[in-house]
Design an enzyme around this catalytic site. Structure first.
Site, mmCIF file in Angstrom:
data_model
loop_
_atom_site.group_PDB
_atom_site.id
_atom_site.type_symbol
_atom_site.label_atom_id
_atom_site.label_comp_id
_atom_site.label_asym_id
_atom_site.label_seq_id
_atom_site.Cartn_x
_atom_site.Cartn_y
_atom_site.Cartn_z
ATOM 1 N N HIS A 59 0.824 -1.208 0.000
ATOM 2 C CA HIS A 59 0.000 0.000 0.000
ATOM 3 C C HIS A 59 0.860 1.260 0.000
ATOM 4 C CE1 HIS A 59 -2.141 3.172 2.372
ATOM 5 N NE2 HIS A 59 -3.004 2.988 1.400
ATOM 6 N N GLU A 62 2.120 1.880 -3.380
ATOM 7 C CA GLU A 62 1.046 2.435 -4.232
ATOM 8 C C GLU A 62 1.038 3.968 -4.120
ATOM 9 O OE1 GLU A 62 -3.037 3.890 -3.556
ATOM 10 O OE2 GLU A 62 -3.166 1.769 -2.968
ATOM 11 N N HIS A 63 1.184 4.471 -2.880
ATOM 12 C CA HIS A 63 1.263 5.930 -2.708
ATOM 13 C C HIS A 63 2.500 6.503 -3.397
ATOM 14 C CE1 HIS A 63 -1.626 7.162 0.672
ATOM 15 N NE2 HIS A 63 -1.949 5.922 0.380
ATOM 16 N N GLU A 139 -3.725 8.242 7.228
ATOM 17 C CA GLU A 139 -4.778 7.423 6.622
ATOM 18 C C GLU A 139 -5.185 6.317 7.595
ATOM 19 O OE1 GLU A 139 -3.711 5.681 2.850
ATOM 20 O OE2 GLU A 139 -5.691 4.770 2.576
#
Lengths: 432, 432
Positions: A59, A62-63, A139
């Protein structure tokens, strides 16, 4: 003019599948109603492939994929998408990571050029990596650390998957995200971001030949890694014994109960079993006509809401969940008992033809309605291929659902084995 | 920026006329609808709005319309709640109803071959809903459970309080869902009175997209809406004068991250400057990866995962509203940065590049908002309700194209004024 009905069991769009020399798979789904194209790249790695101790890296990467390449420095890709009036985003699941843009069809080539560039050309420096790690921590605070229901969800998944990485949250554990840095991200990137580990999906107002030519000019220029990642995750042992987890928090104003079971996925199940579980869940928990709603909400009024879901599209053994929000004055223990009794009643009563047909009609119609959206179609095929399914299996899915018998549905009840389940109790901490 | 961008903008605005595709259908009894006839996918989508909305709830009793809309599919005509839902599933009909401050809404989706059943079921729901005591209690309990759950969700808490402060003393101050105090007070007579009051043809707007022709549609419009009164007698809702500026409300709540809402008065949907305000808002906080707030708050400093602003053009009190969530320790810093960006945009206006990028985005992305039947119907029904004209979709891009730097600076000043605003923070914020 009059409408011509398509065969309700088949897709109208001619979906085609191709493989480039470097191993990149390509799926093309034409839809000419609007001059728009959806361009997605799926990588066959998700949070379940995170190296030990580095949870959250799929994840996090992905950022970081939005931080630029040598050819297109930070912001250039996003600025271009904005300039062109496109939409873009990315998402990470347990089994895959995907990136997409939606643009006017004439810009498809540009998107393929830039997306293929960042398949290998990512440049990362601490100056961008560290603030982005703070974004991910925020997040996590937003999604989980301020929400007792989400916190209980993490504990339940960790208990159900005691050994398999599906027990680790996609976003990662706080203390491990804090330790992720540039080196880890780049090592991960080099291992997984290769054409032979990826699937390109293009849907919209496009022609097959044109998309293939563009794919060849862009993605086709990247060399195969020659060592396509193989997924070998530790599989779940058979753990006997019911697990029960209670989370009491002063912030909980509405108590709820849920139970999860370990069940086969579309990929691990024997033929027809996953489809039977799917139909079973539609019969039991398919909205307001579901058996659980009728019994527990309408007739007995013990719950204000009940439901459940089955996550069929995963590589490994997966999860089936039922939940209930009790009526006022009904304890979580009482609703748990009522749920167990209701499931037992269902097993005893069996399933009539009308109910079976209704459940199948609804499931097949959902797949049919997806054809109204090129994004939904792209996601359906992309996610299936990313977990190792074939295009034909997606196309055949409605027929496979249609073939499910009442006996198979009742047999699927064996997967709801309370003696190996994990139950969650969310309630208010009155002492706090 | 580069040549291809300009070409694309020009090309998009010159695309084929939407107005030509929209038929204005009037039934024998005078019910009107817009129809976009399209047989590509054999589906019919209906979107409807009834003006008035929750602002017509009886004074001191918010939540009446919301409960009514929640009950329409819980039994009607010869079918009790379960039989009604089973029939929807038997024909794979999707039907849902909603309520917000300004509108009651309806959504229907059906396979073309089941259109007769779909419209018949819609007619039953809208005209013959049972509203029987058990269903009322069941849906009331569901709404109460939802309200209880939301009462400890920091983001919803911030949202609710923001509206309560912004619209103090006005019907808009309360959520359309009502409150834990008001929902238990609602009676069946309240529901019947609301139905008689709101369900009239004067403020009804309908858009149908898909596989149906004008004659068939006209017949079905008569069957469903033909008996509705032609004239409405809505209670006038006062126009709201102003939102308190320079006011900061903190709700103490034990979470590691604070949820924040900020904003002030905005512009009405029918204001001649509205479209320019849309561009200005996009520059401030509208783009996913490109707005000023995204760059300053997230990308540069890692203060938040999500930060945004949007225009909320309520009929009797338009707002602009923004939000973010950031860890408690950095709330002061985040709010100062947001305030500084708003003030800078109000004082100096956007720069040339920002304006062009935003205009190009809003023009180019228009087609993406219209590429499914549901999206197209959803856009058109709001255009119809605001009387923007059948040719609005054709004119929209040209209206954006002519916006100058002076226009944008003037409207930014009008929108954000001296930069003062109302803000609500839920958490344990520091540095305020």
């Amino acid at each position: 003019m009059s409408g011509v009905d398509h065969d309700p069991l088949s897709f109208g769009a001619p979906v085609s599948h191709h493989v480039l020399e470097n191993g990149l798979e390509v799926v093309i789904i034409p839809d000419h109603r609007s001059p728009v194209a959806t361009h997605m790249v799926w990588y066959r790695n998700g949070s379940a492939d995170d190296p030990q101790g580095q949870s959250g890296i799929a994840h996090f990467l992905e950022h970081l994929m939005f931080k630029g390449t040598e050819k297109h420095p930070q912001g250039a890709f996003s600025d271009l998408v904005t300039e062109l009036g496109g939409e873009e985003n990315a998402f990470t699941s347990m089994d895959y990571t995907a990136y997409y843009q939606r643009v006017a069809k004439e810009h498809l080539g540009r998107m393929m050029e830039l997306e293929s560039d960042r398949m290998q050309g990512l440049v990362l420096e601490d100056a961008v990596v560290l603030p982005e790690r703070d974004v991910v921590l925020e997040e996590r605070r937003m999604r989980t650390d301020s929400d007792p229901a989400a916190q209980l969800g993490e504990s339940l998944a960790a208990a159900l998957f005691a050994h398999h990485p599906y027990g680790t949250p996609i976003i990662g554990w706080m203390h491990e995200i804090e330790g992720l840095g540039r080196e880890e991200a780049l090592a991960y990137y080099r291992r997984f971001y290769t054409p032979d580990n990826a699937i390109l999906v293009v849907a919209g107002d496009v022609e097959v030949e044109e998309v293939l030519a563009l794919a060849q000019q862009t993605y086709g220029q990247i060399k195969a890694s020659g060592h396509k990642p193989v997924r070998k995750r530790p599989q779940e042992p058979v753990l006997r014994g019911q697990k029960r987890i209670t989370l009491a928090d002063a912030k909980v104003e509405q108590p709820s109960w849920q139970r999860s079971y370990l069940v086969p996925s579309l990929r691990t199940a024997e033929k027809g079993v996953s489809e039977a579980i799917e139909v079973l869940m539609q019969v039991l928990a398919g909205g307001q006509s579901g058996y659980l709603h009728r019994k527990l909400v309408v007739e007995q009024q013990k719950a204000v809401a009940v439901g459940g879901w089955y996550h069929a599209t995963t590589c490994d053994q997966t999860r089936l969940l039922v939940y209930a929000v009790p009526s006022e004055g009904v304890s979580l223990e009482a609703i748990e008992k009522a749920m167990e009794d209701t499931l037992a009643d269902f097993a005893r009563e069996g399933l009539d033809d009308k109910t079976l047909t209704r459940a199948k009609t609804r499931l097949i119609a959902d797949a049919f309605y997806a054809q109204d959206s090129q994004t939904a179609m792209a996601r359906m095929f992309g996610s299936a291929l990313a977990i190792g399914a074939q295009v034909q299996e997606v196309l055949d899915w409605p027929a496979a659902i249609d073939a499910v018998t009442a006996e198979q549905v009742l047999a699927a009840l064996k997967w709801l084995d309370h003696s190996k389940s994990v139950s969650g109790f969310l309630l208010k901490d009155e002492a706090a | 920026m580069d040549q291809s961008v300009k070409t694309s903008a020009a090309k998009t605005s010159a695309a084929k006329s939407h107005a030509d595709r929209i038929q204005h259908v009037t039934s024998a009894s005078g019910v009107e609808a817009w129809l976009v006839e399209d047989y590509t996918v054999p589906i019919i989508t209906v979107e409807g709005l009834i003006e008035g909305g929750a602002s017509q709830d009886p004074s001191g009793k918010p939540g009446v319309l919301n409960l009514l809309m929640g009950l329409l599919d819980e039994g009607a005509g010869p079918y009790d709640a379960t039989a009604f839902q089973e029939r929807l599933d038997d024909y794979a009909i999707e039907m849902s109803f909603g309520a917000d401050r300004d509108h009651a809404s309806l959504h229907l989706r059906s396979l073309a071959r089941h259109k007769d059943e779909a419209f018949a079921m819609l007619g039953l729901a809208l005209n013959k809903a049972l509203l029987d005591a058990p269903s009322i209690e069941r849906v009331r309990a569901q709404i109460m459970a939802g309200l209880r759950h939301e009462s400890s969700d920091p983001d919803v808490m911030a949202q609710r309080r923001f509206f309560a402060e912004a619209f103090a003393g006005h019907p808009y101050a309360q959520s359309a869902k009502g409150t834990l105090q008001s929902v238990p007070e609602i009676t069946r007579d309240d529901l019947l009175a609301m139905q008689a009051h709101l369900f009239t043809r004067q403020h009804l707007h309908l858009v149908v997209v898909g596989a149906i022709d004008a004659d068939d549609l006209a017949r079905m419009l008569d069957d469903v809406f033909g008996a509705w009164p032609v004239q409405a007698a809505l209670r006038p809702v006062p126009t709201f004068v102003d939102v308190p500026r320079n006011k900061q409300v903190v709700i103490d709540f034990d979470v590691p991250q604070s949820s924040i809402r900020f904003g002030a008065r905005g512009l009405a949907r029918t204001d001649p400057d509205f479209i320019t305000a849309t561009v200005v808002n996009h520059i401030l906080g509208g783009g996913v990866f490109s707005s000023r707030l995204f760059r300053e708050v997230r990308e540069k400093r890692g203060l938040a995962y999500s930060v945004y602003s949007h225009l909320a053009p309520f009929a009797h009190g338009p707002l602009y509203v923004g939000g973010t969530s950031t860890k408690n320790e950095r709330v002061g810093e985040s709010l100062s940065i947001i305030a500084a960006e708003i003030l800078s945009l109000a004082t100096d206006g956007p720069n040339d590049e920002e304006l062009n990028t935003s205009k190009n985005f809003l023009i180019g992305s228009h087609a993406l908002r219209l590429d499914t039947s549901s999206k197209l119907a959803g856009q058109l029904v709001h255009i119809k309700a605001h009387a923007l004209g059948r040719d609005y979709l054709d004119r929209r891009n040209a209206m954006i194209e002519v916006i100058t730097l002076q226009d944008a600076a003037r409207v930014a000043k009008r929108l954000y004024g001296d930069g003062q605003m109302l803000s609500v923070i839920v958490g344990r914020p520091e540095g305020l």
